[in-house]
Design an enzyme around this catalytic site. Structure first.
Site, PDB file in Angstrom:
ATOM      1  N   SER A 197      -7.554   4.676   0.311  1.00  0.00           N
ATOM      2  CA  SER A 197      -5.996   4.263   0.441  1.00  0.00           C
ATOM      3  C   SER A 197      -5.681   4.033  -0.782  1.00  0.00           C
ATOM      4  O   SER A 197      -6.703   3.753  -1.760  1.00  0.00           O
ATOM      5  CB  SER A 197      -5.824   3.299   1.493  1.00  0.00           C
ATOM      6  OG  SER A 197      -4.769   2.786   1.551  1.00  0.00           O
ATOM      7  N   CYS A 257     -19.742  -3.192   7.911  1.00  0.00           N
ATOM      8  CA  CYS A 257     -20.556  -3.478   9.036  1.00  0.00           C
ATOM      9  C   CYS A 257     -19.843  -5.194   9.143  1.00  0.00           C
ATOM     10  O   CYS A 257     -18.929  -5.578   8.616  1.00  0.00           O
ATOM     11  CB  CYS A 257     -21.866  -3.825   8.462  1.00  0.00           C
ATOM     12  SG  CYS A 257     -22.768  -2.130   8.023  1.00  0.00           S
TER      13      CYS A 257
END
Length: 615
Positions: free
Chosen positions: A377, A2
């Site tokens: 990742s 967010c």
């Protein structure tokens, strides 16, 4: 993930300027494209933009809860990976919950333990809590700084936001930058100093820190830092511990109410994360894991193996995908793609970044976002396990500066004499280096060689890693994609930081202990593949593109960059760029000439579009 923003002023009624706070929040729409929310009291205004990942109905923000006489309001950006454990602990203390979101657990934890709750959190986060009873603003940030949080003093109040743009959106905030801020841009570059906000009166809450602000009295303190201790476990036990930590970490980070994918370059780090995720998917009967890799058109034609990049990634990514049974998506970009998006990354970063690898990562994340909202990742494995060349080269180990700043004189050689006299860039970088060294947690009795490796490890984790985390956060969130980074789990970082170098390089191999820990998860040749950095394009069309656009920019009479540069040096760089030269991917501050053109063009763009006032 967010975007959060807010304004608190103990002497003004901020609710009279609701549109200002709403506007601050709206600058973060790309971070939270799904919903928005605002909350106001007399002295506090909070704004939130939400990217829905967990509990769509129950995680609405700003989140308000009453605890007896106290009313507390939270805006939060992040993910907790130990939500279930903390909820159970809070339930045992009498708390009740209205949702299953981690947001509510964060708020209840802060209500129960205050800012000490951060010590219990396992996750990536930045939060702000307004306590309406005590009229206090509480701020906190995760240990490694995966999620950003900036704040600034304004009169008798404070502004804060996930990104600089939220603070800059307040109409009363001045956009001034002094010599120190400009030195961060032109000398330190993308690897800027932790806590430095570039603009005057702006700070970034440092990783592992919390802040308590009341009536404009500021109390900022660290709740976490790296410590040194003697590692007494043997190689087998160490490898098993690394394995167990990694598996637990990746599996925790796969929790989501939306589909999850992984980045897969074919290098060790992303392959390890992908292997653990693929095994988890299979074990729980899920659909095959989707993986994504980035490629450039005509790489085979223009690629030349070098000391930094031994081989192309594409064949390795495909090999690992086939071995693990993933659904693989090679995303291919060409120079026209980069040309069309050269100026898209600056609004995401708010400061000049990493040239073509920013642009390509932005495009890559945009492609992934078309199908997925969350991806994992491999960032930080090289910093934590010692994978970079500077851990292994005498020139770096013996240097009295940051190992990625060995070519600083070449970088600042582009500046005019007046600019260099004003900024004194070499002295500035040296001061920052000495500050960083003074923080290193020493281990009594350690050999000088081990002590130096500990210094390099500390510098890499606390000074260089934030560069990559900033880049990954801004480029991914600029597309509304949440990227999680398992190698940043603080338990893993704390443990590996104290593994002796001989064990870290088990088998006399770079990151040997990681390779040993993950035996059986990958094909043997992939498990032992040499490091290959994030790719950049070697295409000659890219060289021509950035050179021509850079020259066009500084030829304009109103160019704010031109007075800062030495035109003699520019001419020399332009001449050199027309000669045949080996391609070198961006690595630390070692920028190839085309990337330097790209970076300086971004600086010019930044000075113009952000209306920078040089103090």
């Amino acid at each position: 993930m967010c975007g959060i923003a807010g304004w608190v002023d103990w002497t003004r009624d901020v609710s009279l300027h609701r549109e200002w706070v709403v506007g601050m929040g709206e600058t973060l729409t790309s971070r939270g494209p799904d919903t928005r929310g605002d909350w106001f009291s007399t002295h506090c205004g909070l704004a939130h933009r939400r990217l829905i990942v967990v509990d769509p109905a129950g995680g609405t923000q700003p989140m308000l809860r009453r605890f007896g006489e106290r009313t507390m309001v939270l805006v939060y950006n992040g993910e907790l990976y130990n939500t279930a454990e903390l909820r159970d602990e809070l339930l045992a203390k009498g708390h009740t919950f209205e949702s299953y979101s981690d947001t509510e657990v964060v708020l209840h934890a802060i209500a129960e333990w205050g800012l000490a709750a951060t010590e219990k959190f396992n996750g990536i986060f930045a939060f702000a809590v307004w306590d309406n009873q005590s009229q206090e603003l509480l701020l906190g940030r995760d240990r490694l700084g995966v999620k950003p949080l900036f704040f600034a003093q304004l009169g008798q109040g404070v502004l804060f936001g996930s990104e600089l743009k939220a603070i800059l959106a307040h109409p009363e905030f001045p956009r001034r930058i002094g010599a120190e801020g400009l030195a961060e841009i032109l000398a330190v570059g993308p690897a800027r100093t932790p806590g430095h906000g570039i603009f005057e009166n702006v700070q970034e809450l440092r990783p592992g820190h919390v802040a308590r602000i009341r009536n404009n009295e500021w109390h900022i303190q660290a709740y976490w830092k790296l410590n040194s201790w003697t590692h007494e476990e043997d190689e087998e036990t160490t490898a098993r511990r690394v394995h167990d930590l990694l598996v637990d970490t990746v599996e925790r980070q796969l929790v989501s109410d939306v589909p999850v994918a992984t980045f897969l370059s074919g290098g060790l780090d992303s392959s390890v994360v992908t292997a653990i995720a693929a095994q988890y998917f299979q074990k729980h009967g899920k659909e095959p894991l989707h993986t994504f890799s980035i490629e450039f058109a005509e790489m085979e034609k223009h690629f030349q193996a070098n000391e930094f990049q031994k081989s192309l990634d594409a064949p390795w990514a495909l090999k690992v995908s086939q071995f693990l049974g993933t659904v693989h998506h090679p995303e291919v970009f060409d120079t026209p793609d980069l040309a069309a998006n050269l100026h898209q990354t600056l609004p995401a970063r708010d400061v000049p970044g990493m040239a073509d690898i920013d642009t390509s990562l932005f495009l890559f994340c945009k492609r992934i976002k078309e199908q997925f909202t969350v991806a994992l990742s491999g960032e930080s494995a090289d910093e934590v396990f010692g994978g970079y060349p500077w851990f292994h080269r005498a020139e770096s180990l013996q240097a009295h500066t940051f190992p990625w700043a060995l070519q600083l004189s070449r970088r600042v050689g582009m500046l005019s004499d007046e600019t260099r006299a004003w900024l004194n860039p070499e002295a500035y970088v040296q001061r920052r280096y000495e500050e960083a060294l003074s923080e290193v947690p020493r281990l009594p009795g350690e050999s000088s060689e081990e002590a130096r490796i500990r210094e390099i490890s500390y510098l890499s984790i606390t000074r260089f890693l934030p560069t990559l985390l900033d880049r990954k956060d801004r480029m991914s969130m600029g597309c509304g994609l949440e990227v999680r980074v398992p190698f940043c789990d603080h338990r893993l970082v704390e443990y590996v930081f104290n593994i002796p170098w001989k064990l870290k390089t088990a088998g006399d191999e770079v990151k040997g202990i990681l390779r040993k820990a993950m035996e059986g998860y990958l094909p043997e040749d992939a498990l032992h593949r040499k490091k290959s950095p994030y790719p950049s394009t070697p295409h000659p069309d890219y060289v021509e593109l950035v050179r021509s656009r850079f020259l066009e920019r500084i030829a304009e009479p109103d160019s704010p960059l031109r007075p800062l540069l030495s035109m003699t040096a520019v001419d020399e760089w332009v001449s050199a760029s027309r000669q045949a030269m080996p391609h070198r991917p961006w690595f630390g501050q070692i920028m190839a000439i085309p990337q330097m053109f790209h970076y300086l063009m971004e600086v010019d763009d930044w000075l113009r579009t952000y209306r920078i006032q040089l103090a």
